[in-house]
Design a protein around this motif. Structure first.
Motif, PDB file in Angstrom:
ATOM      1  N   MET A  21       0.816  -1.221   0.000  1.00  0.00           N
ATOM      2  CA  MET A  21       0.000   0.000   0.000  1.00  0.00           C
ATOM      3  C   MET A  21       0.846   1.265   0.000  1.00  0.00           C
ATOM      4  SD  MET A  21      -3.388  -0.639   2.394  1.00  0.00           S
ATOM      5  CE  MET A  21      -4.072   0.991   2.015  1.00  0.00           C
TER       6      MET A  21
ATOM      7  N   ASN B 263       0.414   4.003  -3.053  1.00  0.00           N
ATOM      8  CA  ASN B 263      -0.159   5.322  -2.767  1.00  0.00           C
ATOM      9  C   ASN B 263       0.844   6.461  -2.844  1.00  0.00           C
ATOM     10  OD1 ASN B 263      -3.172   5.220  -1.431  1.00  0.00           O
ATOM     11  ND2 ASN B 263      -2.089   3.287  -1.137  1.00  0.00           N
TER      12      ASN B 263
ATOM     13  N   LYS C  89      -3.955  11.120  -1.264  1.00  0.00           N
ATOM     14  CA  LYS C  89      -4.423  11.596  -2.565  1.00  0.00           C
ATOM     15  C   LYS C  89      -5.432  10.613  -3.137  1.00  0.00           C
ATOM     16  CE  LYS C  89      -0.185  14.146  -3.627  1.00  0.00           C
ATOM     17  NZ  LYS C  89       0.373  13.989  -2.279  1.00  0.00           N
ATOM     18  N   HIS C  90      -6.394  11.158  -3.846  1.00  0.00           N
ATOM     19  CA  HIS C  90      -7.375  10.300  -4.516  1.00  0.00           C
ATOM     20  C   HIS C  90      -6.800   9.834  -5.847  1.00  0.00           C
ATOM     21  CE1 HIS C  90     -11.289   8.687  -5.571  1.00  0.00           C
ATOM     22  NE2 HIS C  90     -11.155   9.243  -6.773  1.00  0.00           N
ATOM     23  N   ASP C  91      -6.851   8.536  -6.082  1.00  0.00           N
ATOM     24  CA  ASP C  91      -6.297   7.955  -7.310  1.00  0.00           C
ATOM     25  C   ASP C  91      -7.246   6.860  -7.779  1.00  0.00           C
ATOM     26  OD1 ASP C  91      -4.900   6.752  -9.328  1.00  0.00           O
ATOM     27  OD2 ASP C  91      -3.016   6.564  -8.237  1.00  0.00           O
ATOM     28  N   ASP C  92      -7.995   7.139  -8.851  1.00  0.00           N
ATOM     29  CA  ASP C  92      -8.979   6.178  -9.350  1.00  0.00           C
ATOM     30  C   ASP C  92      -8.337   4.921  -9.908  1.00  0.00           C
ATOM     31  OD1 ASP C  92     -11.346   7.530  -8.742  1.00  0.00           O
ATOM     32  OD2 ASP C  92     -11.166   8.804 -10.518  1.00  0.00           O
TER      33      ASP C  92
ATOM     34  N   LEU D 135      -6.158   3.120  -8.396  1.00  0.00           N
ATOM     35  CA  LEU D 135      -5.892   2.174  -7.322  1.00  0.00           C
ATOM     36  C   LEU D 135      -7.131   1.334  -7.011  1.00  0.00           C
ATOM     37  CD1 LEU D 135      -3.899   4.211  -4.630  1.00  0.00           C
ATOM     38  CD2 LEU D 135      -3.017   2.456  -6.166  1.00  0.00           C
TER      39      LEU D 135
ATOM     40  N   THR E 250      -9.949   0.095  -4.797  1.00  0.00           N
ATOM     41  CA  THR E 250     -10.599   0.899  -3.764  1.00  0.00           C
ATOM     42  C   THR E 250     -10.062   0.600  -2.371  1.00  0.00           C
ATOM     43  OG1 THR E 250     -12.596   0.998  -5.108  1.00  0.00           O
ATOM     44  CG2 THR E 250     -12.820   1.536  -2.762  1.00  0.00           C
TER      45      THR E 250
ATOM     46  N   SER F  22      -6.481   2.059  -1.262  1.00  0.00           N
ATOM     47  CA  SER F  22      -6.265   3.505  -1.256  1.00  0.00           C
ATOM     48  C   SER F  22      -6.435   4.054   0.155  1.00  0.00           C
ATOM     49  CB  SER F  22      -7.259   4.183  -2.198  1.00  0.00           C
ATOM     50  OG  SER F  22      -7.234   5.588  -2.029  1.00  0.00           O
ATOM     51  N   TYR F  23      -5.448   4.792   0.645  1.00  0.00           N
ATOM     52  CA  TYR F  23      -5.590   5.432   1.954  1.00  0.00           C
ATOM     53  C   TYR F  23      -6.776   6.395   1.960  1.00  0.00           C
ATOM     54  CZ  TYR F  23      -0.935   3.632   3.142  1.00  0.00           C
ATOM     55  OH  TYR F  23       0.135   2.812   3.392  1.00  0.00           O
ATOM     56  N   ASP F  24      -7.022   7.028   0.837  1.00  0.00           N
ATOM     57  CA  ASP F  24      -8.117   7.979   0.730  1.00  0.00           C
ATOM     58  C   ASP F  24      -9.458   7.327   1.077  1.00  0.00           C
ATOM     59  OD1 ASP F  24      -9.123  10.652  -0.177  1.00  0.00           O
ATOM     60  OD2 ASP F  24     -10.091   9.439  -1.719  1.00  0.00           O
ATOM     61  N   THR F  25      -9.649   6.098   0.625  1.00  0.00           N
ATOM     62  CA  THR F  25     -10.883   5.362   0.927  1.00  0.00           C
ATOM     63  C   THR F  25     -11.093   5.248   2.429  1.00  0.00           C
ATOM     64  OG1 THR F  25     -10.738   4.042  -1.098  1.00  0.00           O
ATOM     65  CG2 THR F  25     -12.019   3.106   0.724  1.00  0.00           C
TER      66      THR F  25
END
Length: 360
Positions: A82, A86, A214-217, A219, A221, A224-227
């Motif tokens: 991860m 990320n 950061k949001h990264d489509d 990755l 779901t 993603s740390y953002d999730t």
């Protein structure tokens, strides 16, 4: 009931007070007439547990407001993937410092994501020491610098961390988180499996600076740390019972004087066993160089494999558990995480001295 002298490397000893409280609440948590394991992770009862665990960790580690605290699954091993997925910019690469098997595994996974370099390594000398700060070299621009703060297999530990400036320092603290005071603001991201100092296996803590999220489509779901930030670590069903036990361990830590007092006690515990090694006239030989010795995992050898087997057998007969060294290095290892009582370390040191007298 007689409790074992538990020196397992992980899963490891938990505070007896924590186990007794969990036992008392096991069938009926706070009047819910259910176990914590039966509560919905969306319930108000569990939400209090979840929020309490996060708040206590922030308090005990003095985590700044510009950091998020996540409770994830997959252990530190998933973080090996991860983190680069990320944070690794393929135009910049990333830098890894090798001090043992776990940092090697982190490097291996990062190579699957993008270019990486080895900024320093003590592999050629058998991982007896932590690299000197002056010997660590990374590119002027790199995505991050990664290290493992404590090495369970070799018994080495960082006493001072490198100054990385604007480059995020990413650290696997699985085996020494909460064992000593650190300045969290020095790190971009800290991750740790709970099964050494924080609680049982099954939950992994991630402490990440907000500007790194950061949001990264592209990755997956769940990777993603953002999730997990946006869902408060509740995107999927979390390991609720493990987080509950983690919160109890954090309460226990606070009740026993916080990290400062725990650190002082840890140094007393390790000194007892290291003194038994150093005063043995070579009967016991420590693996780690003195300036790199771990206060969490004490690794040592005896004069022969036969004596090692005898030592381990007699120790087991006396109730000592988990003293075998890792299969990759052999010898013996005493893991003395936060929950291991001082009295158990004293008893082990006395056993070591008596075994030496009988077998020298």
């Amino acid at each position: 009931m007689v409790r074992a002298y538990n020196f397992n490397a992980g899963p490891a000893a938990l505070p007896e007070e924590v186990l007794l409280k969990a036992q008392k609440e096991f069938l009926d948590f706070e009047g819910s007439h259910m176990s914590v394991m039966e509560l919905s992770h969306r319930s108000k009862e569990y939400s209090r547990v979840h929020d309490r665990a996060s708040a206590l960790l922030r308090e005990l580690m003095e985590i700044p407001e510009d950091y998020e605290v996540l409770f994830l699954q997959g252990g530190a091993s998933l973080q090996f993937s991860m983190v680069p997925m990320n944070l690794l910019d393929k135009n910049l690469g990333a830098s890894y410092i090798l001090t043992g098997s776990w940092s090697e595994k982190a490097l291996k996974e990062a190579k699957k994501v993008g270019p990486v370099e080895v900024a320093a390594s003590t592999k050629e000398s058998g991982y007896h020491a932590i690299p000197a700060l002056a010997d660590i070299q990374w590119k002027q621009e790199t995505s991050y610098v990664h290290l493992t703060s404590n090495n369970t297999i070799y018994g080495t530990q960082w006493k001072e961390f490198p100054q990385t400036g604007h480059i995020p320092l990413i650290t696997d603290m699985s085996s020494d988180i909460l064992s000593k005071k650190i300045d969290v603001s020095r790190f971009g991201l800290i991750y740790a499996g709970a099964q050494k100092n924080l609680g049982p296996s099954g939950v992994t803590v991630v402490i990440i600076r907000k500007d790194l999220i950061k949001h990264d489509d592209s990755l997956p779901t769940m990777l993603s740390y953002d999730t997990h930030v946006n869902s408060r670590s509740l995107y999927n069903t979390p390991p609720t019972f493990a987080i509950y036990l983690l919160s109890l361990v954090l309460e226990w830590t606070k009740d026993h004087g916080g990290v400062s007092q725990i650190e002082k006690l840890n140094k007393e515990k390790s000194a007892l066993i290291y003194n038994a090694i150093d005063e043995s006239s070579g009967f016991y030989t420590g693996h780690a160089d003195r300036d790199s010795r771990s206060d969490m995992n004490i690794t040592f050898t005896l004069p022969s494999s036969e004596l090692t087997k005898q030592f381990l057998q007699e120790a087991a007969n006396e109730g000592f558990i988990g003293l075998s060294g890792h299969r990759s290095v052999g010898g013996c290892r005493a893991s003395i995480y936060n929950a291991v009582p001082l009295e158990h370390c004293l008893t082990l040191a006395e056993f070591m001295k008596n075994f030496q007298k009988t077998n020298s």
